[in-house]
Scaffold this motif. Structure first.
Motif, PDB file in Angstrom:
ATOM      1  N   LYS A 180      62.058  37.411  32.919  1.00  0.00           N
ATOM      2  CA  LYS A 180      61.412  38.304  33.547  1.00  0.00           C
ATOM      3  C   LYS A 180      60.481  39.092  33.824  1.00  0.00           C
ATOM      4  CE  LYS A 180      65.379  40.565  31.689  1.00  0.00           C
ATOM      5  NZ  LYS A 180      66.703  41.807  30.700  1.00  0.00           N
ATOM      6  N   ALA A 181      59.573  39.034  35.164  1.00  0.00           N
ATOM      7  CA  ALA A 181      58.110  38.886  35.044  1.00  0.00           C
ATOM      8  C   ALA A 181      57.657  40.785  35.547  1.00  0.00           C
ATOM      9  CB  ALA A 181      57.739  38.134  35.646  1.00  0.00           C
ATOM     10  N   MET A 182      56.712  41.076  34.945  1.00  0.00           N
ATOM     11  CA  MET A 182      56.104  41.988  35.923  1.00  0.00           C
ATOM     12  C   MET A 182      54.620  42.173  36.581  1.00  0.00           C
ATOM     13  SD  MET A 182      56.844  45.352  33.096  1.00  0.00           S
ATOM     14  CE  MET A 182      54.331  46.520  33.824  1.00  0.00           C
ATOM     15  N   PHE A 183      54.771  42.451  37.712  1.00  0.00           N
ATOM     16  CA  PHE A 183      53.815  42.187  38.259  1.00  0.00           C
ATOM     17  C   PHE A 183      52.669  43.576  38.856  1.00  0.00           C
ATOM     18  CE2 PHE A 183      56.872  38.816  39.584  1.00  0.00           C
ATOM     19  CZ  PHE A 183      55.538  37.421  39.550  1.00  0.00           C
ATOM     20  N   LEU A 184      51.249  43.771  38.659  1.00  0.00           N
ATOM     21  CA  LEU A 184      50.890  44.931  39.032  1.00  0.00           C
ATOM     22  C   LEU A 184      49.521  44.145  39.119  1.00  0.00           C
ATOM     23  CD1 LEU A 184      49.369  46.488  35.717  1.00  0.00           C
ATOM     24  CD2 LEU A 184      51.675  45.508  35.329  1.00  0.00           C
ATOM     25  N   ALA A 185      49.046  45.562  40.004  1.00  0.00           N
ATOM     26  CA  ALA A 185      47.532  44.888  40.025  1.00  0.00           C
ATOM     27  C   ALA A 185      46.825  45.981  40.704  1.00  0.00           C
ATOM     28  CB  ALA A 185      47.539  44.026  41.841  1.00  0.00           C
ATOM     29  N   ASP A 186      45.307  46.074  41.147  1.00  0.00           N
ATOM     30  CA  ASP A 186      44.452  47.154  41.268  1.00  0.00           C
ATOM     31  C   ASP A 186      44.425  47.956  40.903  1.00  0.00           C
ATOM     32  OD1 ASP A 186      43.191  45.606  44.000  1.00  0.00           O
ATOM     33  OD2 ASP A 186      45.352  45.947  44.434  1.00  0.00           O
ATOM     34  N   THR A 187      44.005  48.117  39.173  1.00  0.00           N
ATOM     35  CA  THR A 187      44.040  49.034  38.017  1.00  0.00           C
ATOM     36  C   THR A 187      42.435  49.911  38.106  1.00  0.00           C
ATOM     37  OG1 THR A 187      42.939  47.806  36.419  1.00  0.00           O
ATOM     38  CG2 THR A 187      46.068  47.971  36.382  1.00  0.00           C
ATOM     39  N   HIS A 188      41.402  49.336  38.552  1.00  0.00           N
ATOM     40  CA  HIS A 188      40.604  49.953  39.590  1.00  0.00           C
ATOM     41  C   HIS A 188      39.697  51.199  38.110  1.00  0.00           C
ATOM     42  CE1 HIS A 188      39.125  48.747  43.292  1.00  0.00           C
ATOM     43  NE2 HIS A 188      40.966  48.558  43.070  1.00  0.00           N
ATOM     44  N   LEU A 189      39.810  50.396  36.935  1.00  0.00           N
ATOM     45  CA  LEU A 189      38.626  51.391  35.738  1.00  0.00           C
ATOM     46  C   LEU A 189      38.096  51.399  36.280  1.00  0.00           C
ATOM     47  CD1 LEU A 189      41.259  50.042  34.261  1.00  0.00           C
ATOM     48  CD2 LEU A 189      40.029  50.111  31.846  1.00  0.00           C
ATOM     49  N   LEU A 190      37.432  52.950  35.707  1.00  0.00           N
ATOM     50  CA  LEU A 190      36.095  53.707  36.261  1.00  0.00           C
ATOM     51  C   LEU A 190      35.183  53.120  35.377  1.00  0.00           C
ATOM     52  CD1 LEU A 190      37.056  56.875  37.854  1.00  0.00           C
ATOM     53  CD2 LEU A 190      36.759  55.466  38.591  1.00  0.00           C
ATOM     54  N   GLY A 191      34.029  53.059  36.044  1.00  0.00           N
ATOM     55  CA  GLY A 191      32.535  52.349  35.160  1.00  0.00           C
ATOM     56  C   GLY A 191      32.199  53.749  34.812  1.00  0.00           C
ATOM     57  N   GLU A 192      30.566  53.521  34.380  1.00  0.00           N
ATOM     58  CA  GLU A 192      29.511  54.287  33.880  1.00  0.00           C
ATOM     59  C   GLU A 192      28.708  55.656  35.061  1.00  0.00           C
ATOM     60  OE1 GLU A 192      27.138  52.498  31.110  1.00  0.00           O
ATOM     61  OE2 GLU A 192      26.265  51.284  33.338  1.00  0.00           O
ATOM     62  N   VAL A 193      28.796  54.270  36.426  1.00  0.00           N
ATOM     63  CA  VAL A 193      28.336  54.750  37.950  1.00  0.00           C
ATOM     64  C   VAL A 193      28.862  55.892  38.357  1.00  0.00           C
ATOM     65  CG1 VAL A 193      26.911  53.954  39.913  1.00  0.00           C
ATOM     66  CG2 VAL A 193      26.578  52.253  37.410  1.00  0.00           C
TER      67      VAL A 193
ATOM     68  N   GLY B 189      44.044  41.077  40.217  1.00  0.00           N
ATOM     69  CA  GLY B 189      43.186  41.264  40.715  1.00  0.00           C
ATOM     70  C   GLY B 189      42.575  42.381  40.231  1.00  0.00           C
ATOM     71  N   ASP B 190      41.482  43.127  40.097  1.00  0.00           N
ATOM     72  CA  ASP B 190      40.746  44.262  40.525  1.00  0.00           C
ATOM     73  C   ASP B 190      40.806  44.877  39.513  1.00  0.00           C
ATOM     74  OD1 ASP B 190      39.092  43.514  42.834  1.00  0.00           O
ATOM     75  OD2 ASP B 190      40.166  45.065  43.980  1.00  0.00           O
ATOM     76  N   ILE B 191      40.748  44.516  37.601  1.00  0.00           N
ATOM     77  CA  ILE B 191      40.897  45.054  36.955  1.00  0.00           C
ATOM     78  C   ILE B 191      39.436  46.422  36.582  1.00  0.00           C
ATOM     79  CG2 ILE B 191      40.779  45.041  34.255  1.00  0.00           C
ATOM     80  CD1 ILE B 191      42.754  43.246  36.503  1.00  0.00           C
ATOM     81  N   PHE B 192      38.835  46.454  37.303  1.00  0.00           N
ATOM     82  CA  PHE B 192      37.633  47.334  36.385  1.00  0.00           C
ATOM     83  C   PHE B 192      37.140  47.790  38.367  1.00  0.00           C
ATOM     84  CE2 PHE B 192      37.512  43.528  33.397  1.00  0.00           C
ATOM     85  CZ  PHE B 192      38.004  45.018  32.217  1.00  0.00           C
ATOM     86  N   ASP B 193      36.609  48.802  38.450  1.00  0.00           N
ATOM     87  CA  ASP B 193      35.885  49.406  39.209  1.00  0.00           C
ATOM     88  C   ASP B 193      34.897  48.914  39.297  1.00  0.00           C
ATOM     89  OD1 ASP B 193      36.870  51.145  41.797  1.00  0.00           O
ATOM     90  OD2 ASP B 193      35.151  52.418  41.232  1.00  0.00           O
ATOM     91  N   GLU B 194      33.992  48.346  38.375  1.00  0.00           N
ATOM     92  CA  GLU B 194      32.234  47.928  38.387  1.00  0.00           C
ATOM     93  C   GLU B 194      32.415  46.677  37.613  1.00  0.00           C
ATOM     94  OE1 GLU B 194      30.441  51.926  36.989  1.00  0.00           O
ATOM     95  OE2 GLU B 194      31.471  53.049  38.379  1.00  0.00           O
ATOM     96  N   GLY B 195      33.170  46.371  37.842  1.00  0.00           N
ATOM     97  CA  GLY B 195      32.904  44.945  37.086  1.00  0.00           C
ATOM     98  C   GLY B 195      31.278  44.368  37.557  1.00  0.00           C
ATOM     99  N   LYS B 196      31.444  43.994  39.057  1.00  0.00           N
ATOM    100  CA  LYS B 196      30.513  43.431  40.274  1.00  0.00           C
ATOM    101  C   LYS B 196      29.216  43.749  40.249  1.00  0.00           C
ATOM    102  CE  LYS B 196      31.815  46.627  44.348  1.00  0.00           C
ATOM    103  NZ  LYS B 196      32.612  47.688  43.398  1.00  0.00           N
ATOM    104  N   TRP B 197      29.087  45.614  39.409  1.00  0.00           N
ATOM    105  CA  TRP B 197      27.592  45.102  39.174  1.00  0.00           C
ATOM    106  C   TRP B 197      27.431  45.900  37.314  1.00  0.00           C
ATOM    107  CZ3 TRP B 197      29.148  49.146  43.589  1.00  0.00           C
ATOM    108  CH2 TRP B 197      29.444  49.778  42.764  1.00  0.00           C
ATOM    109  N   SER B 198      28.496  46.215  36.543  1.00  0.00           N
ATOM    110  CA  SER B 198      28.379  46.644  35.271  1.00  0.00           C
ATOM    111  C   SER B 198      27.271  45.867  34.565  1.00  0.00           C
ATOM    112  CB  SER B 198      29.432  46.827  34.954  1.00  0.00           C
ATOM    113  OG  SER B 198      30.170  45.618  34.358  1.00  0.00           O
ATOM    114  N   SER B 199      26.611  45.912  33.484  1.00  0.00           N
ATOM    115  CA  SER B 199      25.615  46.130  32.116  1.00  0.00           C
ATOM    116  C   SER B 199      26.784  45.407  31.355  1.00  0.00           C
ATOM    117  CB  SER B 199      24.428  47.252  32.239  1.00  0.00           C
ATOM    118  OG  SER B 199      25.877  48.187  31.074  1.00  0.00           O
ATOM    119  N   SER B 200      25.998  44.543  30.817  1.00  0.00           N
ATOM    120  CA  SER B 200      26.480  43.777  29.599  1.00  0.00           C
ATOM    121  C   SER B 200      27.351  45.185  28.733  1.00  0.00           C
ATOM    122  CB  SER B 200      25.305  43.224  28.651  1.00  0.00           C
ATOM    123  OG  SER B 200      25.200  42.456  29.149  1.00  0.00           O
ATOM    124  N   GLN B 201      26.489  46.248  28.133  1.00  0.00           N
ATOM    125  CA  GLN B 201      27.253  47.299  27.479  1.00  0.00           C
ATOM    126  C   GLN B 201      28.502  48.176  28.430  1.00  0.00           C
ATOM    127  OE1 GLN B 201      26.593  48.020  24.200  1.00  0.00           O
ATOM    128  NE2 GLN B 201      28.406  48.977  24.265  1.00  0.00           N
TER     129      GLN B 201
END
Length: 333
Positions: A71-84, A118-130
């Motif tokens: 039994k497998a669940m598949f979900l996508a594009d949660t896009h957790l919002l970032g600080e920007v 994929g697309d777990i985060f919305d701003e992973g492509k530019w977010s700072s380390s913190q």
């Protein structure tokens, strides 16, 4: 004089009692609406979902009975919002929705493995380390799961950047949090997790490494060049589109795009449920509560609260008393 004071005392007591009763009614309505919209609605909606049954033919039904179903669940594009771009209210609302939906689905459906495509985060492509560290903590809280449930995560373009934005640093940062495992096997079923951002085919270093990894997996699986030829999958599941789309590749290989799991991308988010054996599979879509249903419920409750207060203040006739008067008038006629 004492009689007047006693009369005022009784009047004050009556008014206090009436106001207290009104306050209790308002609190009860607010509590009931919050309980329904923020908790119960998830159980009521997801409870309607059922694991699909793997179809068996008369010829191989005897063989299939010996194959265990995964039994497998598949979900996508949660896009957790970032600080920007993430407003605190938007974060609170949408992330609470995903957390309640995920935890409710785990409790009701009891999947053995969950894939987030994929697309777990919305701003992973530019977010700072913190900022990245903060986002990861929020993700781990929202998508917490018991030890017996496997959680597998695939990188998306919002996590590591689009093809010409991604670099080794972002990829390693992602893989440090989420196991970079490419081949996952359970109950005789092989899942190959692909970083599709690195499949541009332009010979970049990251692309070459990704292709080499896939070639190595194909050798492990004794597969026979393009990705589908290497691996010869039965089914391809992907994210990114935010919608459920299906297409057939060469040799009849189906690809299903998994819808977004977040209200931020869809009014009616959903996920895919898969019942799988080494030879067959069956898929079904499970819808989550619609955002407009929750908003309409809140608006209706707000209107009901206004009516209660107007009736208590005598500015509006009680609907019950008004109904009784109309009924008496009807009987008289």
């Amino acid at each position: 004089m004492a009689t007047i004071r006693f009369g005022f005392g009784r009047l004050n007591f009556y008014l206090l009692k009436r106001r207290s009763f009104l306050l209790l009614k308002l609190i009860a309505v607010v509590f009931a609406v919050l309980l329904f919209c923020e908790f119960l609605i998830y159980y009521l909606v997801i409870f309607q979902c059922n694991w699909p049954k793997v179809k068996t033919s008369a010829y191989d039904s005897e063989q299939e009975t010996h194959e265990t179903v995964l039994k497998a669940m598949f979900l996508a594009d949660t896009h957790l919002l970032g600080e920007v771009r993430g407003h605190w209210l938007d974060k609170l609302r949408r992330e609470w929705q995903m957390e309640r939906a995920f935890q409710t689905a785990l409790w009701l459906l009891q999947p053995e493995v969950v894939f987030i495509l994929g697309d777990i985060f919305d701003e992973g492509k530019w977010s700072s380390s913190q900022a990245w560290a903060d986002d990861v903590v929020r993700f781990q809280k929202m998508f917490r799961h018991p030890p017996h449930v496997q959680l597998k995560v695939v990188a998306g373009n919002h996590d590591i950047g689009f093809h010409y934005q991604m670099d080794t640093y972002r990829i390693k940062r992602f893989e440090k949090v989420f196991n970079p495992e490419r081949l996952f096997s359970w109950k005789g079923i092989n899942f190959v997790m692909v970083n599709s951002v690195a499949l541009e085919g332009d010979g970049c270093n990251i692309c070459s490494e990704a292709e080499a990894e896939l070639m190595e997996i194909s050798h492990k699986l004794n597969c026979s060049r393009e990705l589908l030829w290497w691996l010869q999958p039965r089914l391809v599941l992907s994210g990114h589109t935010h919608s459920a789309c299906e297409m057939l590749h060469g040799a009849g290989i189906p690809e299903l795009s998994v819808p977004s799991f977040s209200w931020r991308n869809r009014n009616n988010p959903s996920f895919i449920m898969g019942s799988m054996t080494p030879t067959k599979y069956a898929l079904a879509k499970c819808y989550l509560p619609q955002e407009d249903t929750v908003l309409i419920t809140y608006c209706g409750a707000a209107g009901f609260l206004v009516v209660i207060m107007l009736v208590d203040l005598g500015l509006l006739a009680s609907p019950f008393l008004l109904g009784c008067k109309l009924l008496r008038k009807f009987k008289t006629v």
